[in-house]
Design an enzyme around this catalytic site. Sequence first.
Site, PDB file in Angstrom:
ATOM      1  N   ARG A 119     -11.842 -11.159   2.516  1.00 35.47           N
ATOM      2  CA  ARG A 119     -11.502  -9.866   1.882  1.00 35.47           C
ATOM      3  C   ARG A 119     -12.758  -9.023   1.731  1.00 35.47           C
ATOM      4  NH1 ARG A 119     -11.769  -9.728  -3.392  1.00 35.47           N
ATOM      5  NH2 ARG A 119     -10.591 -11.639  -3.747  1.00 35.47           N
TER       6      ARG A 119
ATOM      7  N   TYR B 135       0.485  15.853   4.667  1.00 35.52           N
ATOM      8  CA  TYR B 135       1.380  14.720   4.868  1.00 35.52           C
ATOM      9  C   TYR B 135       2.141  14.409   3.566  1.00 35.52           C
ATOM     10  CZ  TYR B 135       2.843   9.913   5.704  1.00 35.52           C
ATOM     11  OH  TYR B 135       3.572   8.764   5.819  1.00 35.52           O
TER      12      TYR B 135
ATOM     13  N   ASP C 100      -8.674  14.724   5.993  1.00 33.30           N
ATOM     14  CA  ASP C 100      -7.801  13.796   6.706  1.00 33.30           C
ATOM     15  C   ASP C 100      -7.820  14.224   8.174  1.00 33.30           C
ATOM     16  OD1 ASP C 100      -5.611  12.570   7.952  1.00 33.30           O
ATOM     17  OD2 ASP C 100      -4.402  12.565   6.116  1.00 33.30           O
TER      18      ASP C 100
ATOM     19  N   LYS D 278      -1.858   6.196  13.841  1.00 30.85           N
ATOM     20  CA  LYS D 278      -1.415   7.266  14.729  1.00 30.85           C
ATOM     21  C   LYS D 278      -2.241   7.250  16.028  1.00 30.85           C
ATOM     22  CE  LYS D 278       1.099   7.991  11.093  1.00 30.85           C
ATOM     23  NZ  LYS D 278       0.738   8.936  10.035  1.00 30.85           N
TER      24      LYS D 278
HETATM   25  C1  LIG Z   1       0.779   8.958   8.624  1.00 30.57           C
HETATM   26  C2  LIG Z   1      -0.224   9.771   7.910  1.00 30.57           C
HETATM   27  C3  LIG Z   1      -0.873   9.281   6.768  1.00 30.57           C
HETATM   28  C4  LIG Z   1      -0.544   7.933   6.162  1.00 30.57           C
HETATM   29  O1  LIG Z   1      -0.968   6.864   6.954  1.00 30.57           O
HETATM   30  P1  LIG Z   1      -0.214   5.430   7.038  1.00 30.57           P
HETATM   31  O2  LIG Z   1      -1.014   4.692   8.039  1.00 30.57           O
HETATM   32  O3  LIG Z   1       1.198   5.703   7.451  1.00 30.57           O
HETATM   33  O4  LIG Z   1      -0.284   4.826   5.670  1.00 30.57           O
HETATM   34  C5  LIG Z   1      -1.844  10.079   6.202  1.00 30.57           C
HETATM   35  N1  LIG Z   1      -2.153  11.302   6.685  1.00 30.57           N
HETATM   36  C6  LIG Z   1      -1.536  11.811   7.771  1.00 30.57           C
HETATM   37  C7  LIG Z   1      -1.922  13.169   8.282  1.00 30.57           C
HETATM   38  C8  LIG Z   1      -0.546  11.073   8.412  1.00 30.57           C
HETATM   39  O5  LIG Z   1       0.080  11.601   9.483  1.00 30.57           O
END
Ligand SMILES: *Cc1c(COP(=O)(O)O)cnc(C)c1O
Length: 378
Positions: free
Chosen positions: A49, A101, A173, A198
């Site tokens: 961890r 998001y 982000d 993604k």
């Molecule tokens: C999908 C997404 C998240 C969250 O990520 P997860 O891996 O699904 O927890 C955060 N920000 C954006 C822009 C996203 O598209």
Amino acid sequence: MTNHGFETRAIHAGQEPDEQTGAVTVPVHLATTYAQQGVNEHKGFEYSRTGNPTRVALETSIAALEGVAHGFAFGSGMAAEDAILRMLKPGDNVLLGNDAYGGTFRLLDKVYAQVGVTWTAVDLTKPELVAEAWTENTKLVWLETPTNPNLNVFDIAAVAAQAHAQGGLCIVDNTFATPYLQQPASLGADLVVHSATKYLGGHSDVVGGLVATDRDDLAEHLGFTQNATGAVISPFDCYLLLRGMKTLGIRMDRHFANATAIVELLVDHPQIETVLYPGLPGHPGHEVAAQQMRNFGGMVSFIPVGGADEAHRIVTSTTLFTLAESLGAVESLIEVPAGMTHGSTAGSPLEVDPALVRLSVGIETIDDLLDDIKQALG
Ligand SMILES: *Cc1c(COP(=O)(O)O)cnc(C)c1O
């Protein structure tokens, strides 16, 4: 490594051949614990961890791709966001870009609100509004660009400068753009966060989150939080992400080329009312995007003539574009954000038009994708 080009870093940073065997891919280190030579004398790893060699490779890779000193990997994008927000205390305030998001909004609005952290939505297309919205309790500005799902573009350098002038942080982000298209830290962002689920993973087979920063103090917070709260990513998932990230550059170029062809079809189509894509010269963020991004990416949103009913008909009429949440993988996806990924924003300043359709344009043969959209629009 820092002198090398993006693709070279994506393939090599943190991924030198294995010292013992020469293996050219990073081994999946499953061991949970590590032999110590004396009490607290070890080779850099004690408990998985706290630190894991496959994870270190991934963390080194994202730091190299974002052009910063530190990387941290988590079990999901939301876990990465949560690790960042744990620096906040009751009474603190967050300025959130007014398009984001749904899960990010939910984390602030439903989870952090419970411990007395407040949020304020700000139209960051006007960076000067940051100063206006800032209060003595505000600690940071949180933004995506391009935004999910409306593909607004925010000027990272301008927003970061505004946040810094107030003595606060700017957090970006970078999920939609990826470090191949834009490196927010080079524009002043203090922290860069990714849903690695993604584009970084890119194959719809791994959930993960990454944070990159050049600031030692923030890195200390993240390393401590990662170990103390434990939302770590598995070694195998680290391996899958490293594997996906090696081809990020060529995938992003193809996503962009395919998205551009789809946009050309959509803008001239009589069944389409509005096309939202930063690559369009008429898009209000086009110039900023052209400046801060390498290309305009693979996400396209549109509003059809006929509103929400027509949107629902279209997303159930495609055959190659799969009706599904998520984005950024090799296969094309289509969805209605208001009813799916962004349901949590209903009734808030971040609420999404129910007629909005979001495409994650994949890297299939472009003529097949164009035929699919044409037949679905009818
Ligand atoms: C999908 C997404 C998240 C969250 O990520 P997860 O891996 O699904 O927890 C955060 N920000 C954006 C822009 C996203 O598209």
